[in-house]
Scaffold this motif. Structure first.
Motif, mmCIF file in Angstrom:
data_model
loop_
_atom_site.group_PDB
_atom_site.id
_atom_site.type_symbol
_atom_site.label_atom_id
_atom_site.label_comp_id
_atom_site.label_asym_id
_atom_site.label_seq_id
_atom_site.Cartn_x
_atom_site.Cartn_y
_atom_site.Cartn_z
ATOM 1 N N GLU A 1 -64.398 121.295 12.850
ATOM 2 C CA GLU A 1 -64.428 122.666 12.354
ATOM 3 C C GLU A 1 -65.537 123.465 13.035
ATOM 4 O O GLU A 1 -65.376 124.647 13.350
ATOM 5 N N MET A 2 -66.665 122.796 13.273
ATOM 6 C CA MET A 2 -67.792 123.446 13.941
ATOM 7 C C MET A 2 -67.472 123.737 15.409
ATOM 8 O O MET A 2 -67.913 124.755 15.955
ATOM 9 N N LEU B 1 -65.628 126.823 15.422
ATOM 10 C CA LEU B 1 -66.523 127.970 15.215
ATOM 11 C C LEU B 1 -67.198 128.371 16.526
ATOM 12 O O LEU B 1 -67.276 129.556 16.865
ATOM 13 N N ILE C 1 -70.120 130.483 21.332
ATOM 14 C CA ILE C 1 -71.491 129.983 21.316
ATOM 15 C C ILE C 1 -71.618 128.865 22.345
ATOM 16 O O ILE C 1 -70.871 127.888 22.283
ATOM 17 N N THR D 1 -69.412 135.888 13.480
ATOM 18 C CA THR D 1 -68.516 135.392 12.438
ATOM 19 C C THR D 1 -67.444 134.483 13.020
ATOM 20 O O THR D 1 -67.044 134.637 14.171
ATOM 21 N N GLY D 2 -67.025 133.540 12.211
ATOM 22 C CA GLY D 2 -65.911 132.670 12.585
ATOM 23 C C GLY D 2 -64.564 133.276 12.215
ATOM 24 O O GLY D 2 -63.516 132.701 12.498
ATOM 25 N N HIS E 1 -72.366 134.532 10.024
ATOM 26 C CA HIS E 1 -71.430 134.232 8.942
ATOM 27 C C HIS E 1 -70.683 132.966 9.362
ATOM 28 O O HIS E 1 -69.773 133.021 10.176
ATOM 29 N N LEU F 1 -69.595 128.656 8.419
ATOM 30 C CA LEU F 1 -68.473 127.900 7.855
ATOM 31 C C LEU F 1 -68.777 127.561 6.403
ATOM 32 O O LEU F 1 -69.935 127.495 5.994
#
Lengths: 645, 317
Positions: free
Chosen positions: A333-334, A337, A343, A475-476, B78, B80
């Motif tokens: 999940e990261m 992101l 990033i 933001t994701g 912002h 997870l």
């Protein structure tokens, strides 16, 4: 060093000279194994032997034989622990095929090595013989039975009173027998005795002079013992030209190389959670990183490890997280992101056998598709794979640069084979531009949005906290170029376009891969990662037999290197060779509809729309050149039969 | 702010920040939501402490309250669901010069992010941690939260929550190396402001649990508390949170509590008959992780290169 200059000079004579009446047989290469129960120091002896060989100018590859359990029962086949050293008069890229000489501390551990095909008819086994007269009848019986079986299988067994000889020097041979064995090997392979004694002093430098002296005494006794008891002796000459080049070499395994790469890249933070077989990279860094001002953060879990790294990267200090397959799964999940919010981040994945907890200490190339496609939604990123131990170092530096230039996470794949293999390679000569540039805190033009995507390349400069005027909310969620949350169709489509386009831009800067061998022929083998050395050695053998085979090895998996179709078209057949699962075409129920392909083959079939075949296996062991060679011959035969019929 | 210093010299900052400098997008929380008050209080602290917007980072997870960074004029992240703290700690690790604020909720911090709540407080990095606790999942529309009272009806427990709620204060007080644990309510703005300011001024992680209204999905919970001041116990101490008259009036039950007394803090936190408000625990001397993790930040590129060459030398044959 405790050896004085005078002593060193006297002992600079090689073991050959002292082996009276015995002429060393010159060989191009040899493979040696030391196998024992866990904790008997075989690996230390082997690493020292490998270093001595490297210092004498040989090409060397060592690989540890690791039992899956921490404390396996003594004298059990599954508990085989040890090391293999391949030394040669040329550059060595892999562990090779069957061993020529093996030293075994007991007979039981040899069974698992035999089952792995580690030995051949004629392999010399130097076997500890104390079990023959053991007090326990069952041990005596097992020993006698095993020796008879080994002999029947064509192994040349030399039963030797190794422990008895060690007992003359130390009351506890379990801790010291390894240096005795090192002496034996140095005698057998005509090694430079002075270099070996120096190396022992280096190995035990933290234990004090008494320990060094004891180990050197055991080593000397091992030399004498081999001279008296062993009737063969070899010379493996150094690589041609190395003496003249004056090039300096370093000796490391792939995980230490990763650690060095982190240090050389200028990244200041590694955030990790312990996982086999990746952790030793962090062990190295934990010991050495402070010398370059870096810090290893051991996080509370895999997710926190990557989250911490992402936080640092966001704040302008691109960071690295090091893990293995199960850890990558938790980090998914990261990773998404980092893709979504663009990033920069370096993720090193030292692959092991899967799925689930799988084979923690063993090699597999099973995480390629997970690295590419593990995240929900479209999450393009850079995925590269190191093919050599040296590349483990240099690719980390490249990863940091790509991550920052393309504002993206980069996944660098290595594996347990590279992680535990040890090899000398040219010492890097770092320059200041290898390091990350100092953090930019200058004013940001308020009129430039945080994702000022170039419509053609998708690239954009990045504001970093501390830059006045650059304040934005990362933001994701789907977002506009202003980083404003946007749920509308156009914004989402545009964001996905821009994030994808970066990798087309990167691909346009890459060169087609080099073909190993002729640029056209019957069969092309495509590989990736740690298998390069074994594949190319197999190709060389096949070419020497007049077969029209070549290979190509991919470093970039996402985006792919260009020109693959052109290369593939020049061969009648293209196949991948990989260490992951694929269905054998001959297996029950397997046909064109049901066959599952190896991971690179799957990718290449989609990428090229060509009918790319594969051969892969999940033995939990590195591929060996002889094994690949046999596969090639089989495929060539099948091809030719197909044409004939 | 402008002003005269003790030596009578006039102190004039090159830049003076007004509330407008800390304003981001228009807040989209529901009318009557307690989050609005927290945002305002935080913006006032930022303004009164004259924090540079470019050196301030607001970090959040996912949930209603985690929208907060979008409404600030600082840098923001912002992140997870549940992961605000690892991100915030990473930001601080090599950039101790940045002022970090974390906005998280009861689901974000006390449920999906539990591991990070425990460990980030143990790291005790210098940041302000605001937990917006409304005892309900709002963004995903009324599911039971770890602090929903037993029997409280939600979409996941339509017949009422079936197990007792987690007590975030006793858990937090049990973590090694905690340094600042406070509790407040969103409906007393002066106390909220003073609590956030004290948490921010504290060096270490300033943990503030903000008991907060959700007028849409948990209106009855806050109404019940607001209607019964006897449920609260206001903590008084010279080292504690400054209490103004409004708080004194609103919360007549008061008790002297020395925030360095961890045992008494536990007692107060564990007593579910009274909800403590104020500073439960304070240790200004707890070590901060960024003092360790930022070692070497100042090293010059040439020194780094020399260090790397030395490391290579040890592996050179």
């Amino acid at each position: 060093m405790t050896t004085t200059k005078k002593e060193t000079q006297v002992e600079r004579e090689t073991a050959t000279a002292s082996a009276v009446g015995r002429v060393a047989e010159t060989v191009d290469e040899h493979i040696v194994e030391i196998v024992s129960d866990s904790g008997e120091g075989a690996q230390k002896a082997g690493q020292t032997f490998g270093t001595v060989c490297a210092k004498m100018g040989n090409g060397v590859w060592t690989v540890e034989i690791i039992p899956a359990e921490i404390q396996p029962p003594a004298r059990s086949p599954a508990g085989a622990s040890g090391i293999r050293i391949r030394l040669a008069s040329n550059y060595v890229t892999n562990m090779g095929d069957e061993a020529d000489v093996v030293v075994a501390f007991n007979e039981q551990v040899l069974y698992s090595r035999i089952a792995n095909g580690a030995y051949k008819k004629g392999t010399a086994v130097l076997l500890e013989d104390k079990w023959r007269d053991d007090a326990v009848p069952e041990i005596r019986e097992k020993y006698a039975k095993a020796v008879a079986e080994f002999k029947d299988n064509g192994l040349i067994v030399h039963e030797l009173p190794i422990e008895k000889a060690c007992l003359e020097i130390t009351p506890n041979p379990r801790r010291g027998k390894n240096m005795f064995v090192l002496g034996m090997l140095c005698q057998i392979y005509s090694r430079d005795i002075g270099k070996a004694r120096d190396e022992i002093a280096t190995t035990f430098r933290r234990k004090g002079d008494k320990v060094i002296g004891m180990n050197q005494q055991l080593f000397d006794a091992g030399c004498r013992f081999a001279e008296e008891h062993i009737d063969f002796c070899y010379e493996v000459p150094p690589q041609a030209g190395q003496e003249e080049q004056k090039q300096r070499f370093i000796v490391t395994n792939g995980n230490t190389a990763v650690g060095l790469g982190v240090m050389a890249s200028g990244m200041e933070l590694v955030s990790m959670y312990p996982i086999t077989p990746a952790t030793s990279a962090s062990h190295y860094l934990a010991d050495a990183y402070h010398q370059v001002g870096g810090f290893v953060h051991q996080a509370e879990d895999e997710i926190a490890a990557i989250g911490f790294a992402i936080g640092s990267s966001y704040a302008g200090k691109t960071a690295c997280t090091i893990t293995s397959g199960p850890g990558l799964a938790l980090k998914t999940e990261m990773v998404g992101l980092a893709v979504m919010a663009e990033i920069p981040l370096v993720i090193v994945v030292v692959q092991r056998g899967g799925p689930s907890t799988g084979l923690p200490t063993k090699v597999e190339q099973g995480d390629l598709l997970a690295a590419l496609y593990g995240e929900p939604g479209d999450a393009p990123k850079v995925v590269i794979a190191a093919a050599t131990i040296e590349e483990c170092l240099h690719f980390v530096i490249m990863s940091r640069r790509l991550a920052e230039a393309f504002r993206t996470p980069v996944i660098l794949l290595t594996d347990a084979n590279l992680a535990t293999g040890v090899q000398p390679f040219p010492r890097p000569e770092p320059t200041i531009d290898w390091l990350a540039p100092p953090i930019d805190q200058s004013e940001w033009d308020e009129n430039i949005p945080p994702y000022n995507w170039d419509p053609e390349t998708g690239l954009s400069p990045r504001p970093v906290p501390g830059m006045p005027g650059g304040e934005y909310i990362l933001t994701g969620l789907a977002h506009t170029s202003e980083s404003k949350v946007a749920y509308d169709s156009d914004s989402n489509q545009r964001g996905c376009n821009m994030r994808s386009r970066k990798f087309a831009a990167l691909a346009s800067t890459l060169k087609p891969p080099q073909v190993h061998g002729d640029p056209d022929g019957d069969l092309l083998v495509v590989g990736w990662g740690s298998t390069m050395g074994a594949i190319e050695e197999a190709i060389d053998r096949a070419q020497a037999q007049e077969h029209k085979v070549s290979s190509v090895h991919l470093r970039f998996l996402s985006p792919m290197e260009p020109g693959l179709k052109e290369i593939f078209r020049r061969f009648r057949k293209v196949m991948t060779v990989e260490i992951n699962y694929s269905d054998d075409p001959q297996a029950p129920l397997i046909n064109d509809d049901t066959r599952r392909y190896a991971q690179l083959a799957w990718l290449l079939r989609a990428h090229t729309l060509m009918d790319i075949d594969c051969w892969s296996a999940v033995f939990g062991a590195p591929l060996q050149p002889g094994m690949i060679y046999k596969v090639l011959l089989k495929r060539l035969t099948a091809m030719n039969e197909g044409v004939d019929s | 702010m402008f002003g005269l210093k003790a030596d009578w010299s006039l102190e004039v900052f090159e830049r003076y920040f007004t509330l407008g400098d800390y304003a981001g997008g228009e807040a989209r929380w529901c009318p009557g939501c307690g989050d609005h008050g927290v945002l305002t209080a935080a913006q006032r602290v930022l303004r009164d402490e004259q924090l540079h917007p470019e050196l301030t980072v607001a970090v959040s997870g996912i949930g209603c309250s985690s929208r907060m960074p979008h409404y600030l004029g600082t840098y923001g992240f912002h992140g997870l669901h549940g992961r605000a703290l690892p991100l915030a700690c990473g930001i601080k690790s090599r950039r101790p010069d940045l002022d970090v604020w974390v906005a998280t909720g009861d689901g974000d911090c006390f449920s999906i992010g539990t591991a990070h709540w425990i460990h980030a407080l143990r790291y005790n990095m210098d940041m302000t941690l605001m937990v917006f606790d409304n005892s309900i999942y709002g963004l995903t529309k009324a599911q039971t939260s770890p602090t929903s009272p037993i029997g409280f009806k939600t979409n996941t427990h339509p017949f009422g929550a079936i197990i007792a709620p987690l007590n975030p204060l006793t858990v937090t007080l049990g973590i090694t190396n905690i340094s600042f644990v406070a509790q407040t309510v969103d409906w007393n703005p002066p106390m909220l402001y003073e609590t956030l300011k004290a948490a921010h001024r504290h060096k270490g992680t300033g943990f503030v649990r903000i008991i907060q209204r959700c007028p849409v999905y948990a209106d009855s919970l806050a109404k019940e508390l607001q209607g019964d001041p006897s449920r609260f116990l206001l903590l008084n101490h010279e080292k504690g949170i400054q209490i103004d008259k409004s708080a004194s009036r609103q919360f007549p039950n008061q008790q002297e509590h020395d925030p360095s007394d961890l045992a008494n803090a536990f007692k107060l936190a564990a007593d579910t008959s009274r909800i403590p408000l104020g500073l439960l625990y304070w240790n200004p001397d707890a070590p901060c992780y960024e003092d360790l993790s930022s070692a070497g930040v100042e090293m010059t590129p040439h020194a780094r290169l020399a260090g790397f060459n030395a490391a290579l030398d040890r592996l050179t044959i």
